[in-house]
Design an enzyme around this catalytic site. Structure first.
Site, short mmCIF file in Angstrom:
data_model
loop_
_atom_site.label_atom_id
_atom_site.label_comp_id
_atom_site.label_asym_id
_atom_site.label_seq_id
_atom_site.Cartn_x
_atom_site.Cartn_y
_atom_site.Cartn_z
N CYS A 1 66.21 47.58 -11.81
CA CYS A 1 66.39 46.30 -11.12
C CYS A 1 67.01 46.51 -9.75
O CYS A 1 66.58 45.87 -8.77
CB CYS A 1 67.26 45.38 -11.96
SG CYS A 1 67.54 43.76 -11.21
N CYS B 1 70.24 41.53 -19.14
CA CYS B 1 70.06 40.09 -18.90
C CYS B 1 69.09 39.45 -19.88
O CYS B 1 69.41 38.46 -20.52
CB CYS B 1 69.57 39.88 -17.47
SG CYS B 1 68.91 38.23 -17.15
#
Length: 361
Positions: free
Chosen positions: A100, A196
């Site tokens: 990410c 997440c």
């Protein structure tokens, strides 16, 4: 002319304090930018983005700074989540946080910063940059318990030329104290943990929505006997102890290998079994901040919370290095990131590539 710093705000205390420090103690124009990478309940995933955005909004209103939100949910699925699933299906254990940072935060978000007219991107990472030399160097954060240089080790150095890490010199206690003193709405908010899109659910429960169960054999490495069954080799990682459901053993059992084609996993008994340890590995997909010379002596972290291990780096080809450790290292996991250091300087990183099935040696 007044310069603009855009703060990547997550809704947590760290990025809130970053925004506060720039607003309170600098002459920068400060803008908050919230990045949404996952749709609520998208594809079975859970994420707290709505609550996080509300916290960003509260902080920015208190600080009297403009704020924006940008969604990279589509790009995240394509560039991070899709690779995450593919790597797991092949038996590897990737780190989506490192992906990410490389693919989203310090690529797409950087481009958004430019669109908004920002001169700098500031984040709440606990790491530092040395920009006094000709080449930008990534340094560990001063708080060893919170240092996040490992997660930035896969990010190209070209993406960090305009990045600011104001928390790199601080520890978490200091950051919490600043947030409390400033009465920031996020001062007592707990740190986010985990991935997440998985949320608080068990990892296997999430993964089986995308990689279906497939019964296979659990094989004792020493005896070569089948000692149990499992629901899918891709669910297990090297060094894993929990979730094996093998009774009747006085010693704890650990995964030491996987055969994805045959859907088998191999276990050993005892935490000090020699098959749990490696003296060398190959690292691919190299990313260097400070390229070492072949034969370089340095240290390495084979996972985020692992201790530094003394090692030597030798180039085996243009895009791979051979890493030899001074002492055997436990539970080296294919697909994880290995980050290299000399003192506080992060030299760079690579992806661990070791055989799924250990050798007989």
């Amino acid at each position: 002319m007044q310069q603009t710093v855009i703060v990547a705000m997550s809704g947590g205390v760290d990025s809130s304090v970053v925004a506060y420090l720039f607003k309170k103690f600098t002459n920068y124009k400060v803008i908050g930018l919230f990045m949404k990478n996952w749709e609520e309940d998208s594809e079975g995933g859970l994420c707290s983005s709505t609550k996080d955005y509300e916290d960003v909004e509260r902080v920015c209103l208190q600080l009297d700074i403009p704020y924006y939100t940008v969604s990279f949910a589509k790009e995240y699925r394509e560039r991070v989540f899709a690779r995450f699933l593919k790597e797991y299906s092949l038996g590897y254990t990737p780190n989506p946080d490192i992906l990410c940072n490389r693919e989203i935060k310090f690529d797409l978000l950087q481009k958004k910063v430019q669109e908004l007219g920002g001169d700098y991107l500031a984040t709440g990472h606990y790491c530092r940059l040395n920009t006094e030399l000709q080449e930008t160097q990534l340094l560990r954060g001063c708080d060893p318990q919170k240092d996040q240089s490992y997660f930035l080790s896969g990010t190209p150095k070209s993406a960090l030329h305009n990045v600011l890490f104001p928390l790199g010199e601080m520890n978490k206690t200091e950051v919490r104290a600043i947030a409390a003193q400033a009465a920031l709405p996020t001062a007592e908010k707990k740190d986010s943990t985990g991935i997440c899109f998985i949320g608080k659910r068990p990892f296997k429960e999430f993964l089986e929505k995308f990689l279906p169960n497939k019964t296979g054999n659990v094989i004792d490495w020493d005896t070569k006997e089948i000692v149990g069954q499992h629901q899918g080799a891709h669910y297990y990682t090297i060094g894993q102890r929990r979730g094996l459901d093998l009774g009747g053993s006085e010693k704890p059992c650990y995964v030491v290998g996987k055969n994805i084609e045959e859907n088998s996993i191999y276990i050993v008994r005892g935490e000090d079994h020699p098959q749990l340890y490696l003296r060398e590995l190959t690292a691919r997909e190299l990313n260097w901040f400070t390229p070492p010379k072949s034969g370089c002596h340095c240290s390495a972290k084979v996972r985020y919370r692992s201790p530094d291990e003394a090692c030597t780096i030798d180039y085996s080809s243009g895009d791979e290095v051979k890493v030899r450790f001074s002492q055997p290292v436990k539970a080296v996991t294919p697909g994880q990131t290995i980050a290299f250091y000399q003192g506080d300087t992060c030299l760079g990183s690579g992806v661990i590539d070791v055989p799924m099935i250990p050798s007989e040696g």
